[in-house]
Motif scaffolding. Structure first.
Motif, mmCIF file in Angstrom:
data_model
loop_
_atom_site.group_PDB
_atom_site.id
_atom_site.type_symbol
_atom_site.label_atom_id
_atom_site.label_comp_id
_atom_site.label_asym_id
_atom_site.label_seq_id
_atom_site.Cartn_x
_atom_site.Cartn_y
_atom_site.Cartn_z
ATOM 1 N N PHE A 157 -12.539 70.209 42.409
ATOM 2 C CA PHE A 157 -12.932 70.749 41.066
ATOM 3 C C PHE A 157 -12.019 70.310 39.884
ATOM 4 C CE2 PHE A 157 -15.295 74.234 43.524
ATOM 5 C CZ PHE A 157 -16.735 73.883 42.999
ATOM 6 N N ALA A 158 -10.672 70.575 40.309
ATOM 7 C CA ALA A 158 -9.733 70.217 39.223
ATOM 8 C C ALA A 158 -9.582 68.683 38.946
ATOM 9 C CB ALA A 158 -8.394 70.613 39.425
ATOM 10 N N GLY A 159 -9.783 67.916 39.946
ATOM 11 C CA GLY A 159 -10.039 66.598 39.712
ATOM 12 C C GLY A 159 -11.250 65.948 39.011
ATOM 13 N N THR A 160 -12.163 66.815 39.219
ATOM 14 C CA THR A 160 -13.433 66.256 38.358
ATOM 15 C C THR A 160 -13.450 66.752 37.137
ATOM 16 O OG1 THR A 160 -15.008 66.585 40.442
ATOM 17 C CG2 THR A 160 -16.144 66.953 38.199
ATOM 18 N N GLY A 161 -12.792 68.007 36.758
ATOM 19 C CA GLY A 161 -12.543 68.257 35.357
ATOM 20 C C GLY A 161 -11.470 67.324 34.567
ATOM 21 N N ILE A 162 -10.644 66.837 35.379
ATOM 22 C CA ILE A 162 -9.718 65.799 34.760
ATOM 23 C C ILE A 162 -10.426 64.578 34.576
ATOM 24 C CG2 ILE A 162 -7.523 64.398 35.081
ATOM 25 C CD1 ILE A 162 -6.330 67.026 36.560
ATOM 26 N N ALA A 163 -10.947 64.124 35.320
ATOM 27 C CA ALA A 163 -11.604 62.990 35.309
ATOM 28 C C ALA A 163 -12.834 63.010 34.164
ATOM 29 C CB ALA A 163 -12.308 62.182 36.612
ATOM 30 N N ALA A 164 -13.450 64.012 34.229
ATOM 31 C CA ALA A 164 -14.376 64.219 32.995
ATOM 32 C C ALA A 164 -13.753 64.267 31.627
ATOM 33 C CB ALA A 164 -15.324 65.528 33.024
ATOM 34 N N ALA A 165 -12.445 64.826 31.469
ATOM 35 C CA ALA A 165 -11.732 64.838 30.232
ATOM 36 C C ALA A 165 -11.224 63.261 29.914
ATOM 37 C CB ALA A 165 -10.371 65.716 30.287
ATOM 38 N N PHE A 166 -11.097 62.594 30.682
ATOM 39 C CA PHE A 166 -10.836 61.103 30.481
ATOM 40 C C PHE A 166 -12.030 60.206 30.514
ATOM 41 C CE2 PHE A 166 -6.587 62.481 32.130
ATOM 42 C CZ PHE A 166 -5.786 62.203 30.833
ATOM 43 N N GLY A 167 -13.091 60.919 30.768
ATOM 44 C CA GLY A 167 -14.362 60.138 30.512
ATOM 45 C C GLY A 167 -14.462 59.317 31.688
ATOM 46 N N ASP A 224 -18.284 59.965 35.539
ATOM 47 C CA ASP A 224 -19.431 59.424 35.868
ATOM 48 C C ASP A 224 -19.663 57.935 35.600
ATOM 49 O OD1 ASP A 224 -20.812 61.627 36.734
ATOM 50 O OD2 ASP A 224 -21.135 62.633 34.751
ATOM 51 N N THR A 225 -19.276 57.254 36.571
ATOM 52 C CA THR A 225 -19.457 55.751 36.240
ATOM 53 C C THR A 225 -20.676 55.180 36.993
ATOM 54 O OG1 THR A 225 -17.865 55.366 37.891
ATOM 55 C CG2 THR A 225 -17.180 55.531 35.598
ATOM 56 N N LYS A 226 -20.994 53.951 37.090
ATOM 57 C CA LYS A 226 -21.904 53.315 37.973
ATOM 58 C C LYS A 226 -21.304 53.024 39.383
ATOM 59 C CE LYS A 226 -24.523 51.152 34.351
ATOM 60 N NZ LYS A 226 -25.131 50.053 33.817
ATOM 61 N N GLY A 227 -21.751 53.439 40.392
ATOM 62 C CA GLY A 227 -21.307 53.175 41.648
ATOM 63 C C GLY A 227 -20.355 54.294 42.102
ATOM 64 N N ILE A 228 -19.679 54.034 42.776
ATOM 65 C CA ILE A 228 -18.354 55.019 43.538
ATOM 66 C C ILE A 228 -17.364 55.235 42.271
ATOM 67 C CG2 ILE A 228 -16.739 55.587 45.128
ATOM 68 C CD1 ILE A 228 -18.306 53.577 46.970
ATOM 69 N N ASP A 229 -16.960 56.653 42.056
ATOM 70 C CA ASP A 229 -16.031 57.010 41.183
ATOM 71 C C ASP A 229 -14.682 56.994 41.604
ATOM 72 O OD1 ASP A 229 -18.061 57.433 39.242
ATOM 73 O OD2 ASP A 229 -18.529 59.471 40.006
ATOM 74 N N TRP A 230 -14.191 55.753 41.846
ATOM 75 C CA TRP A 230 -12.910 55.619 42.650
ATOM 76 C C TRP A 230 -11.782 56.478 41.842
ATOM 77 C CZ3 TRP A 230 -13.011 53.985 47.176
ATOM 78 C CH2 TRP A 230 -14.369 53.150 47.569
ATOM 79 N N ILE A 231 -11.797 56.348 40.572
ATOM 80 C CA ILE A 231 -10.674 57.006 39.798
ATOM 81 C C ILE A 231 -10.659 58.489 39.949
ATOM 82 C CG2 ILE A 231 -9.838 57.494 37.522
ATOM 83 C CD1 ILE A 231 -10.741 54.563 36.825
ATOM 84 N N GLU A 232 -12.015 59.059 39.882
ATOM 85 C CA GLU A 232 -12.126 60.571 40.317
ATOM 86 C C GLU A 232 -11.569 60.866 41.747
ATOM 87 O OE1 GLU A 232 -15.526 63.800 40.189
ATOM 88 O OE2 GLU A 232 -16.166 61.814 39.679
ATOM 89 N N TRP A 233 -11.858 60.002 42.588
ATOM 90 C CA TRP A 233 -11.541 60.282 43.683
ATOM 91 C C TRP A 233 -9.718 60.098 44.168
ATOM 92 C CZ3 TRP A 233 -13.475 61.625 48.755
ATOM 93 C CH2 TRP A 233 -14.730 61.680 48.624
ATOM 94 N N LEU A 234 -9.355 59.325 43.335
ATOM 95 C CA LEU A 234 -8.120 59.007 43.429
ATOM 96 C C LEU A 234 -7.112 60.479 42.849
ATOM 97 C CD1 LEU A 234 -7.348 55.452 42.629
ATOM 98 C CD2 LEU A 234 -6.999 56.511 44.899
ATOM 99 N N VAL A 235 -7.741 60.863 41.837
ATOM 100 C CA VAL A 235 -7.038 62.043 41.058
ATOM 101 C C VAL A 235 -7.577 63.245 42.236
ATOM 102 C CG1 VAL A 235 -7.650 63.701 39.091
ATOM 103 C CG2 VAL A 235 -7.614 61.044 38.776
ATOM 104 N N GLN A 236 -8.608 63.547 42.788
ATOM 105 C CA GLN A 236 -8.735 64.536 43.540
ATOM 106 C C GLN A 236 -7.923 64.456 44.733
ATOM 107 O OE1 GLN A 236 -12.772 63.974 44.182
ATOM 108 N NE2 GLN A 236 -13.441 65.386 42.695
ATOM 109 N N ILE A 237 -7.609 63.169 45.332
ATOM 110 C CA ILE A 237 -6.815 63.085 46.617
ATOM 111 C C ILE A 237 -5.363 63.402 46.110
ATOM 112 C CG2 ILE A 237 -5.858 61.494 48.045
ATOM 113 C CD1 ILE A 237 -8.674 60.359 48.254
#
Length: 87
Positions: A44-54, A57-70
């Motif tokens: 949840f927190a990683g999704t929020g942080i990724a959304a704050a940086f825009g 939601d990207t085309k394909g796999i959201d690698w940056i969001e996954w890295l933030v979450q991990i």
């Protein structure tokens, strides 16, 4: 939140928590339920942080969001393990 959203959050939390533990060296002395809880919070927190940086939601796999979450899951597992060993 619908039941499918809750189930998805738990499944993603399990995956994120497990990946967070895998990136840490050595053995972690926390249980499976704690790992899942940390993973859900990190997801949840990683999704929020990724959304704050825009980058949520990207085309394909959201690698940056996954890295933030991990990374958040690894930090959470480390913090929880240190807290539990101090007690």
């Amino acid at each position: 939140m619908e039941i499918s959203g809750v189930i998805s959050a738990v499944v993603i939390g399990i995956v994120i928590g497990a990946l967070g533990r895998l990136v840490l060296p050595g053995r972690q002395r926390i249980g499976l339920l704690w790992t899942i809880a940390v993973g859900i919070l990190a997801a949840f927190a990683g999704t929020g942080i990724a959304a704050a940086f825009g980058v949520a939601d990207t085309k394909g796999i959201d690698w940056i969001e996954w890295l933030v979450q991990i990374a958040l899951a690894a930090a959470g597992v480390t913090a929880l393990e240190r807290f539990k060993t101090r007690r």
